[in-house]
Design an enzyme around this catalytic site. Structure first.
Site, PDB file in Angstrom:
ATOM      1  N   ASP A  12      64.588  43.632 -47.935  1.00 22.65           N
ATOM      2  CA  ASP A  12      65.177  42.795 -49.452  1.00 22.65           C
ATOM      3  C   ASP A  12      65.379  41.605 -48.368  1.00 22.65           C
ATOM      4  O   ASP A  12      65.787  41.671 -47.007  1.00 22.65           O
ATOM      5  CB  ASP A  12      65.805  42.626 -49.374  1.00 22.65           C
ATOM      6  CG  ASP A  12      67.441  41.739 -50.475  1.00 22.65           C
ATOM      7  OD1 ASP A  12      66.319  41.022 -51.380  1.00 22.65           O
ATOM      8  OD2 ASP A  12      67.934  41.977 -50.594  1.00 22.65           O
ATOM      9  N   ASP A 106      60.685  39.573 -53.684  1.00 19.44           N
ATOM     10  CA  ASP A 106      61.908  39.268 -52.204  1.00 19.44           C
ATOM     11  C   ASP A 106      61.806  40.857 -51.832  1.00 19.44           C
ATOM     12  O   ASP A 106      62.425  40.774 -51.354  1.00 19.44           O
ATOM     13  CB  ASP A 106      62.595  38.699 -52.400  1.00 19.44           C
ATOM     14  CG  ASP A 106      63.824  38.819 -53.759  1.00 19.44           C
ATOM     15  OD1 ASP A 106      63.196  39.331 -54.174  1.00 19.44           O
ATOM     16  OD2 ASP A 106      64.884  38.279 -53.296  1.00 19.44           O
ATOM     17  N   GLU A 107      61.481  42.444 -52.537  1.00 21.45           N
ATOM     18  CA  GLU A 107      62.637  43.722 -52.285  1.00 21.45           C
ATOM     19  C   GLU A 107      61.007  44.708 -52.263  1.00 21.45           C
ATOM     20  O   GLU A 107      61.037  44.029 -53.364  1.00 21.45           O
ATOM     21  CB  GLU A 107      64.008  43.070 -52.705  1.00 21.45           C
ATOM     22  CG  GLU A 107      64.275  43.445 -54.239  1.00 21.45           C
ATOM     23  CD  GLU A 107      65.638  43.759 -54.543  1.00 21.45           C
ATOM     24  OE1 GLU A 107      66.667  44.894 -54.112  1.00 21.45           O
ATOM     25  OE2 GLU A 107      66.139  43.143 -55.308  1.00 21.45           O
TER      26      GLU A 107
END
Length: 364
Positions: A12, A106-107
């Site tokens: 993350d 983003d993860e």
């Protein structure tokens, strides 16, 4: 008995959008930054850690963010840049495994049980990935390592920012029992509040409930809560993840209180949803209308039809039908409206029903 011998990593990125803006503009470093539109109708898309100290977070109205942190700096988003950097990070993941499941820009989850480097230690892989991300992007990421997605996701949030946390099999039971219920993956704010009302404050409290009672209280989600409380989650890391929904919404510059204006807005939103669905060849039979009133009250209306919604006209007419079903439509002003297509043929629940035995090497 299920043998849980997988090695799962959840990566993350730390305040991804805001961190990119601070990286690219030295004047923003160390200052409270919000990515988003800073005017009356704006919403915070991301907040730097300096801003979060004041209680600012994503999805917060910009006026609220300004009230909490008057000196916050708003920066307009650059999604083309964020997507480009996300692709760089994805390439790092693919250096280790093809079992990568992105959740957003983003993860992502990675299954490194078998990996290209032949490394036995999932923790070592997570460390290498974090270092490579920093070397190539000058951004930090947090990583969680465990034997399933549920625990890896929780672990990645444990030592943010720039954190690395491992939940080993022999320590999982104790960890889960002490975990505050609000930290459970899949337990939102409303559900957490309801659980607290029922005396469920920790994983231990949750574990005392039978599956039948949890289902009666929380519906289908109760099955997941029952298994998560026991550290059970057999969901695979899906590299070809099936998209379950697709939609668009709009926050209006002025509140809408006339039907003609609402229908005009619905038309534009429906056209955008149709464009996205056509581009991705996304077929669905369920449409959900979301409305946020001027007082921030949110309502939804859904309908499932016995055919795939394939044309703009079908989409708009179904959305109009849902809109006109809303009570007191002309008595309240509408701040936001959205439409979401949902794939009714996809069942997202995939949880085990048996006990399990753990055997996993994380560190050696």
């Amino acid at each position: 008995m299920l043998l849980m011998n997988r090695k799962v990593i959840h990566i993350d990125m730390d305040a991804f959008y805001a961190s990119i803006e601070q990286r690219d503009n030295p004047d923003l470093r160390g200052k409270p930054v919000a990515v988003g539109y800073g005017e009356k109708r704006g919403v915070v898309a991301a907040a730097s850690y300096e801003a979060r100290k004041y209680g600012v977070h994503s999805a917060m109205a910009s006026v609220t963010a300004l009230r909490k942190c008057p000196h916050i700096i708003f920066v307009m988003p650059r999604f083309d840049v964020y997507r480009s950097i996300s692709n760089q990070i994805m390439q790092i993941f693919l250096e280790y495994t093809d079992k990568v499941e992105p959740l957003s820009l983003d993860e992502a989850f990675l299954d490194v049980t078998v990996n290209y480097r032949g490394l036995r230690s999932a923790t070592m892989i997570a460390k290498e990935i974090k270092q490579k991300i920093f070397n190539r992007t000058r951004l930090t990421a947090s990583a969680g390592v465990s034997y399933n997605k549920f625990l890896a996701k929780i672990a990645s949030d444990y030592n943010k920012p720039d954190g690395l946390f491992v939940i080993e099999p022999d320590k999982a039971e104790d960890f889960i029992e002490k975990l505050p219920i609000g930290k459970f993956f899949g337990v939102g704010r409303v559900t957490a509040a309801r659980m607290v009302e029922l005396g469920i404050n920790t994983g231990y409290d949750l574990k005392q409930w039978s599956e039948v009672d949890l289902v009666r209280e929380f519906g289908k989600a109760g099955i997941g809560y029952y298994h998560f409380a026991r550290g059970i989650d057999d969901r695979e890391v899906e590299s070809e993840r099936v998209r379950k929904s697709l939609g668009a919404e709009e926050t209006f510059l002025e509140d809408l209180n006339e039907i003609v204006d609402m229908l005009a807005a619905l038309d534009g939103i429906a056209r955008e949803v149709f464009r996205r669905a056509e581009k991705r060849k996304f077929l669905a039979r369920t449409l959900t209308l979301k409305i946020k009133y001027a007082d921030f009250t949110i309502i939804t209306r859904s309908r499932t039809v016995n055919y795939y919604i394939k044309t703009y006209r079908e989409l708009f007419e179904l959305g109009k039908e849902l809109l006109l079903q809303v009570d007191d439509l002309e008595e309240k002003k509408i701040r936001l409206m959205g439409l979401t297509l949902k794939n009714a043929d996809v069942d997202s629940t995939h949880l085990p029903v048996d006990g399990f035995q753990l055997s996993l090497d994380f560190k050696d």
